[in-house]
Design an enzyme around this catalytic site. Structure first.
Site, mmCIF file in Angstrom:
data_model
loop_
_atom_site.group_PDB
_atom_site.id
_atom_site.type_symbol
_atom_site.label_atom_id
_atom_site.label_comp_id
_atom_site.label_asym_id
_atom_site.label_seq_id
_atom_site.Cartn_x
_atom_site.Cartn_y
_atom_site.Cartn_z
ATOM 1 N N GLY A 10 24.322 -8.829 4.564
ATOM 2 C CA GLY A 10 25.560 -9.552 4.879
ATOM 3 C C GLY A 10 25.327 -10.663 5.881
ATOM 4 C CB SER A 11 22.597 -12.558 6.957
ATOM 5 O OG SER A 11 21.750 -12.364 5.853
ATOM 6 C CG ASN A 89 25.811 -7.914 9.912
ATOM 7 O OD1 ASN A 89 26.417 -7.846 10.982
ATOM 8 N ND2 ASN A 89 26.177 -8.753 8.951
ATOM 9 C CB SER A 141 32.885 -0.981 15.117
ATOM 10 O OG SER A 141 34.085 -1.301 15.769
ATOM 11 C CE1 TYR A 155 34.840 -2.446 9.861
ATOM 12 C CE2 TYR A 155 35.882 -1.752 11.911
ATOM 13 C CZ TYR A 155 34.922 -2.495 11.248
ATOM 14 O OH TYR A 155 34.046 -3.281 11.970
HETATM 15 N N1 LIG Z 1 34.134 -9.026 13.815
HETATM 16 C C1 LIG Z 1 34.295 -8.010 14.654
HETATM 17 O O1 LIG Z 1 35.186 -8.034 15.526
HETATM 18 C C2 LIG Z 1 33.393 -6.812 14.540
HETATM 19 C C3 LIG Z 1 33.456 -5.851 15.566
HETATM 20 C C4 LIG Z 1 32.617 -4.736 15.494
HETATM 21 C C5 LIG Z 1 31.756 -4.584 14.418
HETATM 22 N N2 LIG Z 1 31.731 -5.525 13.443
HETATM 23 C C6 LIG Z 1 30.800 -5.311 12.338
HETATM 24 O O2 LIG Z 1 29.874 -6.379 12.287
HETATM 25 C C7 LIG Z 1 29.420 -6.549 10.958
HETATM 26 C C8 LIG Z 1 29.595 -8.005 10.549
HETATM 27 O O3 LIG Z 1 30.976 -8.311 10.619
HETATM 28 P P1 LIG Z 1 31.566 -9.790 10.638
HETATM 29 O O4 LIG Z 1 32.653 -9.794 11.622
HETATM 30 O O5 LIG Z 1 30.482 -10.775 10.693
HETATM 31 O O6 LIG Z 1 32.251 -9.785 9.189
HETATM 32 P P2 LIG Z 1 32.451 -10.982 8.147
HETATM 33 O O7 LIG Z 1 32.603 -12.246 8.883
HETATM 34 O O8 LIG Z 1 33.531 -10.545 7.247
HETATM 35 O O9 LIG Z 1 31.059 -10.973 7.356
HETATM 36 C C9 LIG Z 1 30.706 -9.836 6.621
HETATM 37 C C10 LIG Z 1 29.375 -10.038 5.956
HETATM 38 O O10 LIG Z 1 29.093 -8.869 5.173
HETATM 39 C C11 LIG Z 1 28.770 -9.259 3.860
HETATM 40 N N3 LIG Z 1 29.166 -8.247 2.875
HETATM 41 C C12 LIG Z 1 30.384 -7.683 2.694
HETATM 42 N N4 LIG Z 1 30.344 -6.800 1.689
HETATM 43 C C13 LIG Z 1 29.071 -6.808 1.212
HETATM 44 C C14 LIG Z 1 28.407 -6.113 0.176
HETATM 45 N N5 LIG Z 1 29.039 -5.221 -0.593
HETATM 46 N N6 LIG Z 1 27.089 -6.364 -0.039
HETATM 47 C C15 LIG Z 1 26.427 -7.284 0.726
HETATM 48 N N7 LIG Z 1 27.020 -7.970 1.730
HETATM 49 C C16 LIG Z 1 28.321 -7.740 1.961
HETATM 50 C C17 LIG Z 1 29.499 -10.557 3.631
HETATM 51 O O11 LIG Z 1 28.829 -11.284 2.615
HETATM 52 P P3 LIG Z 1 29.635 -12.054 1.464
HETATM 53 O O12 LIG Z 1 30.872 -12.578 2.122
HETATM 54 O O13 LIG Z 1 28.695 -13.085 1.007
HETATM 55 O O14 LIG Z 1 29.946 -11.039 0.445
HETATM 56 C C18 LIG Z 1 29.365 -11.223 5.007
HETATM 57 O O15 LIG Z 1 28.139 -11.896 5.086
HETATM 58 C C19 LIG Z 1 30.241 -5.588 10.099
HETATM 59 O O16 LIG Z 1 29.510 -4.422 9.858
HETATM 60 C C20 LIG Z 1 31.443 -5.294 10.963
HETATM 61 O O17 LIG Z 1 32.012 -4.054 10.670
HETATM 62 C C21 LIG Z 1 32.520 -6.632 13.468
#
Ligand SMILES: NC(=O)c1ccc[n+]([C@@H]2O[C@H](COP(=O)([O-])OP(=O)(O)OC[C@H]3O[C@@H](n4cnc5c(N)ncnc54)[C@H](OP(=O)(O)O)[C@@H]3O)[C@@H](O)[C@H]2O)c1
Length: 246
Positions: A10-11, A89, A141, A155
């Site tokens: 997910g990068s 990720n 998280s 989640y």
């Molecule tokens: N944002 C926050 O506040 C926060 C806080 C704590 C933890 N996190 C964690 O940090 C991580 C990244 O979150 P983010 O905020 O960067 O989210 P984001 O902006 O929604 O990005 C999510 C990434 O995951 C990829 N992804 C989703 N489903 C996938 C699948 N089935 N196979 C492969 N890739 C997939 C997406 O790729 P595509 O879009 O190309 O599919 C995207 O690159 C997650 O695990 C999230 O739970 C986030």
């Protein structure tokens, strides 16, 4: 010496794109994995290769799909025949009021966040273990520990499962692969693009630093967990949230 190789699931966007860029800036060959954001993944690959003079593969694979993940594994082995760091990720959330949550939404979250993390870790973890070298860093998280929201109940439970997975994986791959888990609080990423200004303000007020993290502030902890300086950190659950108000 060959460059080290990192795979960040997910990068294409968000936190994952910051993590992969930080590894590239530290001379890693990189694998960008994505599911839907192809354009973003390809332009990140182009930027990384130009700016950091490293090799970068872009692989579309839904982490919850066995065939696509196996295919990604084969491409990486063929191209690099090594993997030094895996960052799990990729993750999704489907925030909805509790009374309208469907079984499909709930299962989808577990399919990607929990099964997906396991699916990728098992293949690459076995490979790292065989090679007696590697680091796995899982992204959970603070919602897994002590920050709960009804609308993300599914989640939050999936992120708690990632902590449990971390302990099992650390046991399985001991003593050759350090497996750790990073638990961020709020981050400024596309995942949070629909939060109202009012809700965001309320949440910022609960953080001692009074702001959400920038993705690079989380990426630096993830990168640290791949370095020699962190060689004795294993099976640890590390929160990074700007400080929580009592
Ligand atoms: N944002 C926050 O506040 C926060 C806080 C704590 C933890 N996190 C964690 O940090 C991580 C990244 O979150 P983010 O905020 O960067 O989210 P984001 O902006 O929604 O990005 C999510 C990434 O995951 C990829 N992804 C989703 N489903 C996938 C699948 N089935 N196979 C492969 N890739 C997939 C997406 O790729 P595509 O879009 O190309 O599919 C995207 O690159 C997650 O695990 C999230 O739970 C986030």
């Amino acid at each position: 010496m060959d460059k080290k190789v990192v795979l960040v699931t997910g990068s294409s966007i968000g936190l994952g794109s910051s993590i992969i860029e930080l590894f590239a800036s530290n001379n890693y060959n990189c694998i960008i994995n994505y599911n839907t954001h192809e354009k973003e993944a390809l332009s990140l690959k182009e930027k990384i290769e130009k700016k950091y003079n490293v090799k970068c593969l872009c692989i579309k694979a839904d982490i919850s799909n066995d065939i696509e993940v196996k295919n990604m594994y084969e491409i990486i082995l063929k191209e690099f025949n090594k993997l030094d760091v895996l960052v799990n990720n990729a993750g999704i959330s489907i925030d909805t009021p509790i009374d309208v949550k469907t079984k499909n939404d709930f299962m989808k979250i577990f399919e990607v966040n929990v099964y997906g993390t396991f699916n990728v870790s098992r293949l690459f973890g076995d490979f790292m273990y065989k090679n007696k070298n590697g680091r796995i860093i899982n992204i959970s998280s603070t919602n897994a520990i002590d920050t709960y929201y009804e609308y993300s109940i599914d989640y939050d439970a999936s992120k708690a499962s990632i902590i449990n997975l971390t302990h099992n994986l650390a046991n399985m791959y001991s003593p050759y692969v350090n497996v750790n888990c990073v638990c961020p609080g709020w981050i400024n990423t596309p995942m949070n693009k629909n939060l109202s200004d009012e809700f965001k303000k309320e949440e910022e007020n609960k953080i001692l630093l009074k702001r959400f993290a920038e993705p690079n502030e989380i990426a630096s902890l993830v990168y640290f967990l791949s370095t020699n300086e962190s060689s004795y950190i294993n099976d640890s659950i590390i929160r990074i949230d700007g400080g929580k108000k009592c």
